[in-house]
Design an enzyme around this catalytic site. Structure first.
Site, PDB file in Angstrom:
ATOM      1  N   SER A  22       0.847  -1.196  -0.076  1.00 26.49           N
ATOM      2  CA  SER A  22      -0.007  -0.052  -0.001  1.00 26.49           C
ATOM      3  C   SER A  22       1.040   1.208  -0.017  1.00 26.49           C
ATOM      4  CB  SER A  22      -0.958  -0.006   1.161  1.00 26.49           C
ATOM      5  OG  SER A  22      -1.394   1.181   1.480  1.00 26.49           O
ATOM      6  N   TYR A  63      -2.606  -0.427  10.247  1.00 27.34           N
ATOM      7  CA  TYR A  63      -2.494  -1.243   8.755  1.00 27.34           C
ATOM      8  C   TYR A  63      -1.320  -0.532   8.095  1.00 27.34           C
ATOM      9  CZ  TYR A  63      -3.836  -1.182   3.764  1.00 27.34           C
ATOM     10  OH  TYR A  63      -3.925  -1.335   2.322  1.00 27.34           O
TER      11      TYR A  63
END
Length: 374
Positions: A139, A152
């Site tokens: 990501s 995350y």
């Protein structure tokens, strides 16, 4: 285009929707035998049988990843490609102090340890095959952390670091390790009923649409990327035969605007040669053969080139483009494209220090680095 993947075996995790489903569809279109892993098996996966073999598994368990790899090897006799895509995010609206040990464990397990365990189970088989590949979806938050998804971000940063370190160990043994780090993508993780946008909207009193627009505005492109766009090229607004890039090349004059006129003839010949190879390989009732029949009827140029029976032509890595903002660009381009579905991944680079390299840097700053769709 024949990417020479036919007959290869792949495992794709998180394959039931979004990026994972798009990757599964693209690999299947290239003739890859795919073990598609998800907690729940959806219609789009079962529709791809027999090329795609869906497997229901929980990759957050200690033995889940190994069982998936064993299933792939048992069914197809080996493993060539691993795509680590599974992941999840939960916005922490109350800040860092609200993130419990259980929250940290859950985030690290699904976003980091699932890939570590799957890779560990797959690696002996990949090394045994040789010329194998691991692609991991990380990501942008691995590099641009956000406090609202702090756990995350930390997990994705660990994932990216893990892949980089692993690449140095196993690259010399014939296994490539690459990481893809997308920004906001139009998947349920962001836009679903329980996605990031909906969760933030409930807490702030806003609307999911406003949250999504705000997130898109902060990205370099100013918009969410669709899964098919992120991995396969922006073709989603086309329908019917127009989904095929070769079809547009011969029927839509605007499709040629990004290329120098001197290159048009060769590009036409390569398009015809690649379609001939696809139609021959896939048979007279294949989508490629139907596309050829349409172009023979609709394009005199295509019909004339088809009669020449040229074979063996391929795209050159060196390409010359005309960008509307900066003019000519001399680039090295890796083009992965399916003639019928117009599914493609384009990677452009320029020689460091060249005019084209400086132009690419300028376009990136301006946020206009993409070419118009065509």
């Amino acid at each position: 285009m024949d990417l020479r993947l036919s007959g290869k075996v792949a495992v794709v995790t998180g394959a039931s929707k979004g990026i994972g489903l798009a990757v599964t569809q693209a690999l299947a279109a290239e003739g890859v035998n795919v073990v598609a892993v998800a907690r729940g098996i959806t219609g789009p996966l079962t529709d791809l049988a027999p090329r795609v073999h869906p497997v229901s598994a929980d990759l957050t368990t200690a033995d889940g990843p190994a069982s998936v790899v064993e299933e792939a090897v048992s069914r197809f006799g080996g493993l060539d490609i691993l795509v680590n895509n599974v992941g999840a995010v939960h916005p922490r609206l109350a800040g860092f102090a609200s993130v419990t040990d259980d929250d940290w464990t859950q985030a690290l397990t699904v976003n980091f340890l699932a890939a570590v365990r799957t890779t560990r189970a797959a690696l002996p088989h990949l090394i045994d095959r040789g010329n194998a590949s691991i692609v991991t979806v990380s990501s942008i938050n691995a590099f641009l952390p956000d406090p609202m998804v702090i756990d995350y971000c930390a997990a994705k940063a660990a994932l990216t670091n893990f892949c980089k370190a692993l690449s140095k160990e196993v690259g010399p043994r014939g296994v490539r390790v690459n990481t893809v780090s997308p920004g906001p993508v139009s998947t349920s993780l962001w836009l679903g009923d329980d996605g990031v946008a909906a969760t933030v909207a409930k807490a702030s009193g806003g609307s999911p649409e406003d949250i999504a627009r705000s997130a898109a505005a902060q990205s370099a492109t100013g918009r969410f990327t669709a899964p098919a766009v992120a991995l396969l090229g922006e073709q989603t607004h086309y329908t019917g035969a127009a989904r095929s890039a070769p079809y547009r090349w011969f029927t839509d004059p605007t499709a040629r605007e990004r290329y120098l006129p001197d290159d048009h003839e060769l590009n036409s010949r390569v398009n015809v040669a690649l379609l001939r190879a696809a139609a021959t390989r896939e048979g007279p009732r294949s989508p490629a053969a139907r596309l050829v029949a349409s172009l023979v009827r609709e394009s005199g140029e295509f019909a004339a080139l088809w009669d020449r029976q040229e074979v063996g032509l391929r795209w050159s890595d060196a390409k010359r483009f005309v960008h509307p903002s900066v003019g000519r660009l001399d680039l090295y381009c890796q083009t992965l494209q399916d003639p019928d579905q117009s599914q493609s991944l384009l990677v452009f680079t320029a020689t460091p220090g060249s005019d084209s390299h400086e132009k690419l840097a300028l376009l990136n700053v301006l946020g206009t680095d993409s070419f118009p769709a065509g």
